[in-house]
Scaffold this motif. Structure first.
Motif, PDB file in Angstrom:
ATOM      1  N   SER A  17       0.835  -1.196   0.000  1.00  0.00           N
ATOM      2  CA  SER A  17       0.000   0.000   0.000  1.00  0.00           C
ATOM      3  C   SER A  17       0.872   1.248   0.000  1.00  0.00           C
ATOM      4  O   SER A  17       2.067   1.193   0.308  1.00  0.00           O
ATOM      5  CB  SER A  17      -0.935   0.014   1.213  1.00  0.00           C
ATOM      6  N   MET A  18       0.257   2.378  -0.344  1.00  0.00           N
ATOM      7  CA  MET A  18       0.973   3.650  -0.373  1.00  0.00           C
ATOM      8  C   MET A  18       0.065   4.744   0.157  1.00  0.00           C
ATOM      9  O   MET A  18      -1.153   4.677   0.040  1.00  0.00           O
ATOM     10  CB  MET A  18       1.415   3.987  -1.804  1.00  0.00           C
ATOM     11  N   GLY A  19       0.662   5.773   0.780  1.00  0.00           N
ATOM     12  CA  GLY A  19      -0.109   6.893   1.303  1.00  0.00           C
ATOM     13  C   GLY A  19       0.809   7.919   1.940  1.00  0.00           C
ATOM     14  O   GLY A  19       2.020   7.947   1.674  1.00  0.00           O
ATOM     15  N   VAL A  20       0.239   8.752   2.785  1.00  0.00           N
ATOM     16  CA  VAL A  20       0.989   9.788   3.494  1.00  0.00           C
ATOM     17  C   VAL A  20       0.975   9.460   4.987  1.00  0.00           C
ATOM     18  O   VAL A  20      -0.096   9.253   5.570  1.00  0.00           O
ATOM     19  CB  VAL A  20       0.405  11.192   3.259  1.00  0.00           C
ATOM     20  N   LEU A  21       2.145   9.410   5.586  1.00  0.00           N
ATOM     21  CA  LEU A  21       2.290   9.142   7.012  1.00  0.00           C
ATOM     22  C   LEU A  21       3.067  10.291   7.634  1.00  0.00           C
ATOM     23  O   LEU A  21       4.260  10.465   7.369  1.00  0.00           O
ATOM     24  CB  LEU A  21       3.019   7.814   7.238  1.00  0.00           C
ATOM     25  N   PHE A  46       4.698   7.177   2.049  1.00  0.00           N
ATOM     26  CA  PHE A  46       5.104   5.884   2.602  1.00  0.00           C
ATOM     27  C   PHE A  46       4.725   4.745   1.665  1.00  0.00           C
ATOM     28  O   PHE A  46       3.808   4.848   0.855  1.00  0.00           O
ATOM     29  CB  PHE A  46       4.491   5.648   3.990  1.00  0.00           C
ATOM     30  N   ILE A  47       5.452   3.661   1.814  1.00  0.00           N
ATOM     31  CA  ILE A  47       5.133   2.377   1.187  1.00  0.00           C
ATOM     32  C   ILE A  47       5.116   1.337   2.299  1.00  0.00           C
ATOM     33  O   ILE A  47       6.072   1.216   3.062  1.00  0.00           O
ATOM     34  CB  ILE A  47       6.170   1.973   0.123  1.00  0.00           C
ATOM     35  N   CYS A  48       4.012   0.606   2.399  1.00  0.00           N
ATOM     36  CA  CYS A  48       3.890  -0.458   3.396  1.00  0.00           C
ATOM     37  C   CYS A  48       3.888  -1.795   2.663  1.00  0.00           C
ATOM     38  O   CYS A  48       2.978  -2.079   1.874  1.00  0.00           O
ATOM     39  CB  CYS A  48       2.618  -0.283   4.226  1.00  0.00           C
ATOM     40  N   ASP A  49       4.899  -2.601   2.937  1.00  0.00           N
ATOM     41  CA  ASP A  49       5.095  -3.869   2.239  1.00  0.00           C
ATOM     42  C   ASP A  49       4.800  -5.033   3.187  1.00  0.00           C
ATOM     43  O   ASP A  49       5.525  -5.262   4.151  1.00  0.00           O
ATOM     44  CB  ASP A  49       6.538  -3.948   1.725  1.00  0.00           C
ATOM     45  N   ALA A  50       3.723  -5.764   2.899  1.00  0.00           N
ATOM     46  CA  ALA A  50       3.362  -6.949   3.685  1.00  0.00           C
ATOM     47  C   ALA A  50       3.345  -8.183   2.794  1.00  0.00           C
ATOM     48  O   ALA A  50       2.661  -9.158   3.084  1.00  0.00           O
ATOM     49  CB  ALA A  50       2.007  -6.753   4.355  1.00  0.00           C
ATOM     50  N   SER A  51       4.111  -8.130   1.686  1.00  0.00           N
ATOM     51  CA  SER A  51       4.092  -9.224   0.718  1.00  0.00           C
ATOM     52  C   SER A  51       4.828 -10.464   1.209  1.00  0.00           C
ATOM     53  O   SER A  51       4.554 -11.572   0.759  1.00  0.00           O
ATOM     54  CB  SER A  51       4.697  -8.756  -0.610  1.00  0.00           C
ATOM     55  N   TYR A  64      -1.969  -3.872   4.750  1.00  0.00           N
ATOM     56  CA  TYR A  64      -1.991  -2.897   5.836  1.00  0.00           C
ATOM     57  C   TYR A  64      -1.836  -1.489   5.269  1.00  0.00           C
ATOM     58  O   TYR A  64      -1.143  -1.281   4.263  1.00  0.00           O
ATOM     59  CB  TYR A  64      -0.869  -3.169   6.845  1.00  0.00           C
ATOM     60  N   HIS A  65      -2.478  -0.539   5.947  1.00  0.00           N
ATOM     61  CA  HIS A  65      -2.387   0.859   5.526  1.00  0.00           C
ATOM     62  C   HIS A  65      -2.146   1.722   6.768  1.00  0.00           C
ATOM     63  O   HIS A  65      -3.067   1.977   7.545  1.00  0.00           O
ATOM     64  CB  HIS A  65      -3.680   1.299   4.831  1.00  0.00           C
ATOM     65  N   PRO A  66      -0.900   2.171   7.007  1.00  0.00           N
ATOM     66  CA  PRO A  66      -0.618   3.022   8.174  1.00  0.00           C
ATOM     67  C   PRO A  66      -1.394   4.331   8.113  1.00  0.00           C
ATOM     68  O   PRO A  66      -1.503   4.950   7.050  1.00  0.00           O
ATOM     69  CB  PRO A  66       0.888   3.264   8.073  1.00  0.00           C
ATOM     70  N   LEU A  67      -1.905   4.768   9.266  1.00  0.00           N
ATOM     71  CA  LEU A  67      -2.695   5.990   9.344  1.00  0.00           C
ATOM     72  C   LEU A  67      -1.990   7.107  10.104  1.00  0.00           C
ATOM     73  O   LEU A  67      -2.094   8.273   9.748  1.00  0.00           O
ATOM     74  CB  LEU A  67      -4.047   5.703  10.021  1.00  0.00           C
TER      75      LEU A  67
END
Length: 294
Positions: free
Chosen positions: A137-141, A146-151, A189-192
């Motif tokens: 996932s990708m977004g703003v933290l 950010f990039i969150c890698d749960a692969s 997952y998507h960090p908030l």
């Protein structure tokens, strides 16, 4: 919150047959203009066999306050479905998995209306085969991309770009080992939010929130009770600003879901009130019928 809305101009006859449209709202701090970017995808099939030969992709942009869409010149590799659209620093970014043997980020400068390609963090690309690419996932933290890698099974890694647009500034801020932990659901997952104590709050695709403290290596699992359908959690700052202040020009009519005349409100405009009354009536009928059946 204000109930205001505007209607975007309709597509031309040549665009209506297109099968897929991805769109995202953006903003240019330099011109104070809001723009809608959309990517239209149409499958071109062989007229005899009916098999898909290729996909025709077109990027267009609409400036709120105007009456038309404009074609955006871009390289073919930039035209990709908008996945995890993220606005930051006057640009809209979205994730493109496995471009030229490596994941990448497509960035669109809202002011210049130009595309550019940025590399993703230096994680292991060979683990993104099959369905694993859907676990990134990708977004703003906290103001950073950010990039969150749960692969990789049993591991969650969070990278942030500390200097926007500088690939070398990618920094791994979290490396969570979940393989031997209980109640850690696998998936996207998507960090908030990252807190001052170093903890992070994340949303999981299985409709739950998870709070993780790396210092104590403890986590708390929050499930929204009573939610049967899928939902998505996003960080939102409420605003009472009027769309009239955001749309430039006199070419767009700002409408409102509420009646222009308070004395003659439609039933749909007070739906929450009627909905509560209907729920009460249904509950009353249910308990009455239950007692009679007993």
């Amino acid at each position: 919150m204000t109930g205001e809305f505007i209607k975007l101009p309709e597509a031309s006859k040549a665009e209506k047959p297109r099968e897929k449209i991805d769109s995202v709202l953006s903003f240019s701090p330099r011109t104070k203009q809001y723009k809608v970017i959309r990517i239209l995808t149409r499958q071109i099939c062989d007229p005899i066999s009916g098999r898909k030969e290729y996909e025709d992709k077109v990027a267009e942009i609409h400036t709120l306050g105007t009456r038309s869409w404009r074609r955006v010149e871009s390289a073919t590799f930039m035209l990709y479905g908008i996945k995890f659209p993220t606005y930051l620093n006057g640009a809209v970014n979205w994730f493109r998995p496995k471009f030229q043997k490596a994941d990448s980020i497509i960035s669109f400068d809202v002011f210049n209306e130009q595309f550019q390609l940025m590399p993703a963090p230096p994680y292991k690309y060979n683990s993104h085969d099959g369905e694993d690419k859907d676990l990134i996932s990708m977004g703003v933290l906290n103001g950073h991309l950010f990039i969150c890698d749960a692969s990789e099974f049993g591991h969650i890694r969070i990278w942030v770009m500390k200097k926007y647009g500088v690939p070398k500034s990618w920094t791994k801020v979290f490396s969570i080992d979940t393989e031997n932990e209980q109640r850690w659901p696998q998936g996207l997952y998507h960090p908030l939010r990252k807190f001052k104590n170093g903890a992070v709050l994340m949303y999981h695709a299985r409709n739950c929130l998870l709070y993780y403290d790396p210092t104590r290596k403890e986590h708390k699992y929050f499930k929204v009770r009573g939610s049967e359908s899928n939902f998505e959690v996003a960080v939102c700052i409420p605003s009472f600003s009027s769309i009239k202040d955001a749309v430039m020009g006199d070419n767009v009519e700002v409408l409102n879901v509420k009646s222009r005349c308070a004395k003659f409100e439609l039933r749909e405009e007070v739906k929450p009130l009627f909905l509560m009354e209907e729920i009460s009536e249904l509950a009353s009928d249910f308990y009455s019928s239950s007692e009679e059946s007993c």
